[in-house]
Design a protein around this motif. Structure first.
Motif, short mmCIF file in Angstrom:
data_model
loop_
_atom_site.label_atom_id
_atom_site.label_comp_id
_atom_site.label_asym_id
_atom_site.label_seq_id
_atom_site.Cartn_x
_atom_site.Cartn_y
_atom_site.Cartn_z
N MET A 222 -48.49 42.05 72.20
CA MET A 222 -47.80 42.19 70.92
C MET A 222 -48.38 41.18 69.93
O MET A 222 -48.66 40.03 70.28
CB MET A 222 -46.30 41.93 71.06
CG MET A 222 -45.57 42.90 71.95
SD MET A 222 -43.77 42.63 71.95
CE MET A 222 -43.65 40.99 72.68
N THR A 223 -48.54 41.62 68.69
CA THR A 223 -48.81 40.70 67.60
C THR A 223 -47.50 40.49 66.87
O THR A 223 -46.84 41.44 66.47
CB THR A 223 -49.86 41.27 66.63
OG1 THR A 223 -51.06 41.53 67.35
CG2 THR A 223 -50.14 40.27 65.51
N MET A 224 -47.13 39.22 66.74
CA MET A 224 -45.86 38.88 66.12
C MET A 224 -46.09 38.34 64.72
O MET A 224 -47.23 38.08 64.31
CB MET A 224 -45.12 37.87 67.01
CG MET A 224 -44.93 38.40 68.44
SD MET A 224 -44.29 37.19 69.61
CE MET A 224 -42.55 37.23 69.18
N GLN A 225 -45.02 38.20 63.99
CA GLN A 225 -45.11 37.72 62.62
C GLN A 225 -45.90 36.41 62.55
O GLN A 225 -45.75 35.54 63.40
CB GLN A 225 -43.70 37.49 62.07
CG GLN A 225 -43.63 37.20 60.59
CD GLN A 225 -42.18 37.06 60.15
OE1 GLN A 225 -41.53 36.06 60.41
NE2 GLN A 225 -41.65 38.11 59.52
N GLY A 226 -46.78 36.31 61.53
CA GLY A 226 -47.58 35.11 61.38
C GLY A 226 -48.81 35.08 62.26
O GLY A 226 -49.46 34.04 62.39
N GLY A 227 -49.14 36.22 62.90
CA GLY A 227 -50.34 36.28 63.73
C GLY A 227 -50.19 35.66 65.10
O GLY A 227 -51.19 35.42 65.79
N VAL A 228 -48.95 35.41 65.53
CA VAL A 228 -48.72 34.89 66.88
C VAL A 228 -49.02 36.00 67.90
O VAL A 228 -48.57 37.13 67.74
CB VAL A 228 -47.27 34.40 67.04
CG1 VAL A 228 -47.00 33.96 68.47
CG2 VAL A 228 -47.00 33.25 66.07
N SER A 229 -49.79 35.67 68.94
CA SER A 229 -50.15 36.64 69.97
C SER A 229 -49.27 36.44 71.20
O SER A 229 -49.03 35.31 71.62
CB SER A 229 -51.61 36.48 70.37
OG SER A 229 -52.47 36.82 69.30
N ALA A 230 -48.81 37.56 71.78
CA ALA A 230 -47.97 37.50 72.97
C ALA A 230 -48.43 38.56 73.95
O ALA A 230 -48.72 39.70 73.56
CB ALA A 230 -46.50 37.72 72.60
N GLN A 231 -48.50 38.20 75.23
CA GLN A 231 -48.98 39.10 76.27
C GLN A 231 -48.01 39.07 77.45
O GLN A 231 -47.47 38.02 77.79
CB GLN A 231 -50.38 38.67 76.71
CG GLN A 231 -50.96 39.42 77.89
CD GLN A 231 -50.68 38.73 79.22
OE1 GLN A 231 -50.50 37.52 79.27
NE2 GLN A 231 -50.62 39.51 80.28
N VAL A 232 -47.79 40.24 78.05
CA VAL A 232 -46.90 40.35 79.21
C VAL A 232 -47.59 41.19 80.28
O VAL A 232 -48.04 42.30 80.00
CB VAL A 232 -45.56 41.02 78.85
CG1 VAL A 232 -44.69 41.17 80.10
CG2 VAL A 232 -44.82 40.23 77.78
N SER A 233 -47.65 40.67 81.50
CA SER A 233 -48.12 41.46 82.63
C SER A 233 -46.96 41.67 83.60
O SER A 233 -46.09 40.81 83.73
CB SER A 233 -49.29 40.78 83.35
OG SER A 233 -48.85 39.61 84.01
N ALA A 234 -46.96 42.83 84.26
CA ALA A 234 -45.95 43.12 85.27
C ALA A 234 -46.60 43.92 86.39
O ALA A 234 -47.47 44.76 86.13
CB ALA A 234 -44.78 43.91 84.67
N ASP A 235 -46.19 43.65 87.62
CA ASP A 235 -46.77 44.38 88.75
C ASP A 235 -45.81 44.40 89.93
O ASP A 235 -44.89 43.59 90.04
CB ASP A 235 -48.10 43.75 89.17
CG ASP A 235 -47.94 42.37 89.79
OD1 ASP A 235 -47.58 42.29 90.99
OD2 ASP A 235 -48.15 41.37 89.10
N TYR A 236 -46.08 45.38 90.83
CA TYR A 236 -45.37 45.50 92.10
C TYR A 236 -46.31 45.16 93.26
O TYR A 236 -46.11 45.64 94.38
CB TYR A 236 -44.87 46.93 92.28
CG TYR A 236 -43.55 47.23 91.61
CD1 TYR A 236 -42.43 46.43 91.81
CD2 TYR A 236 -43.41 48.36 90.80
CE1 TYR A 236 -41.22 46.72 91.21
CE2 TYR A 236 -42.20 48.67 90.21
CZ TYR A 236 -41.11 47.84 90.42
OH TYR A 236 -39.90 48.13 89.83
N LEU A 237 -47.32 44.34 93.03
CA LEU A 237 -48.34 44.08 94.03
C LEU A 237 -48.21 42.71 94.68
O LEU A 237 -49.12 42.27 95.38
CB LEU A 237 -49.73 44.24 93.41
CG LEU A 237 -50.04 45.64 92.87
CD1 LEU A 237 -51.47 45.71 92.34
CD2 LEU A 237 -49.81 46.72 93.91
N ARG A 238 -47.08 42.03 94.49
CA ARG A 238 -46.87 40.76 95.17
C ARG A 238 -46.83 41.04 96.68
O ARG A 238 -46.06 41.90 97.13
CB ARG A 238 -45.58 40.12 94.68
CG ARG A 238 -45.32 38.71 95.24
CD ARG A 238 -44.29 38.02 94.35
NE ARG A 238 -43.82 36.76 94.89
CZ ARG A 238 -44.50 35.60 94.86
NH1 ARG A 238 -45.72 35.59 94.32
NH2 ARG A 238 -43.97 34.50 95.34
#
Length: 330
Positions: A222-238
């Motif tokens: 996601m790009t948030m207000q003010g150019g802040v970058s945010a990333q999320v990973s999710a998995d079922y491979l633990r």
């Protein structure tokens, strides 16, 4: 006395029963399964530990119409959340519903309209805001520990284990992003409450252990207000032999420092923090405790209707972006 009925245990309904020792003003007035064979294991085990014997009902509507509780806990198949929540709100109940609140943007808007027209309170079970380590991170960030936030990354990694059959069908479980990555979205929005402006995502069913349409991995940005970058990973491979079921992590990069949450601890590197010693953990009530306290007029303000909706909206938009393979403007 606040009378509570529990409908289902397909997700986080045990956050209710585990909070009961600190909520003497709460009575469990009834419970029911929401689909044939639904395992109510955690809730029923907690009832036994607490010496409770609330009556079982055949379905949630019969239960509500018979008991007339103050609160309905909605924790059925994820595809049923919206219908159950709308009906309960229309009965004048408060609703504590597992996330996501709906499996499509259209359904979510129906839930929003019902919630805004109803007298009852609606919260999604965004449990991470009440994990002491994330609460501690929030307090440090709000106190200026990292300066201006510029970059965030979050991780949700789970063992796949054995899942209910409905996980095989997208129409009933909604996807990995709305069910699991939504927690990471909430981590980010809790620590950095800026509006999201764009989202791009990908997901894959490879490695899902034969669970049909269930995605095993996902990644979103996601790009948030003010150019802040945010990333999320999710998995079922633990791996099955991992020491814990889940591995939650967040990294926050600011102009004055870097904060990380991992292994249920908070680590800070800044001018007066070397990042070698975990920060003291701040206590916080559980999410259902605060839900009840909010009904009573003295909640902490960590979660509300708007936050519950925005987490679900962003998760659904991210899933749709992954399906479409393109960037979506929010």
């Amino acid at each position: 006395m606040i009378r509570v009925c529990i409908a289902g245990n397909s997700g986080h309904a045990a956050t209710v029963t585990r909070a009961l020792p600190k909520l003497p003003q709460v009575e469990i007035a009834g419970w029911c399964r929401t689909w044939d064979g639904e395992p109510m294991t955690e809730v029923l085990e907690d009832f036994e530990k607490l010496g409770l014997t609330p009556p079982e009902y055949p379905d949630y509507k019969t239960m509500v119409e018979t008991v007339r509780p103050d609160v309905l806990v909605v924790d059925g198949q994820f595809g049923d959340h919206a219908e159950m929540t709308i009906w309960a709100l229309e009965q004048g109940l408060h609703v504590y519903c597992d996330k996501p609140l709906a499996l499509s943007i259209e359904e979510l808007e129906r839930v929003r309209a019902a919630a805004e027209a109803a007298p009852g309170l609606l919260w999604a079970m965004q449990t991470a805001r009440y994990d002491p380590w994330f609460y501690t991170a929030k307090r440090l960030i709000d106190g200026g520990a990292v300066g201006e936030i510029r970059l965030l990354s979050a991780q949700k990694s789970y063992r796949l284990g054995t899942r209910a059959d409905f996980f095989r069908e997208r129409a009933r479980q909604g996807g990995l992003i709305p069910w699991v990555a939504i927690h990471g979205i909430d981590f980010i929005r809790y620590l950095c409450p800026l509006p999201a402006e764009t989202v791009f995502a990908s997901h894959s069913t490879v490695g899902n252990g034969g669970y049909g349409e269930l995605e095993a991995t996902s990644q979103l940005m996601m790009t948030m207000q003010g150019g802040v970058s945010a990333q999320v990973s999710a998995d079922y491979l633990r791996p099955a032999n991992a020491p814990t079921h889940g591995d939650d992590r967040v990294r926050v990069v600011g102009t004055k420092g870097v904060l990380e949450v991992r292994d249920d601890k908070v680590w800070l590197i800044a001018a007066d923090h070397d990042g070698l010693t975990p920060e003291p953990i701040q206590p916080v009530p559980s999410i259902f405790e605060d839900f009840i306290h909010t009904l009573e007029g003295h909640g902490l303000g960590l979660l509300d209707l708007a936050e519950s909706f925005e987490d679900s909206r962003l998760a659904l938009m991210a899933r749709d972006a992954a399906d479409a393979g393109r960037l979506l403007k929010l």
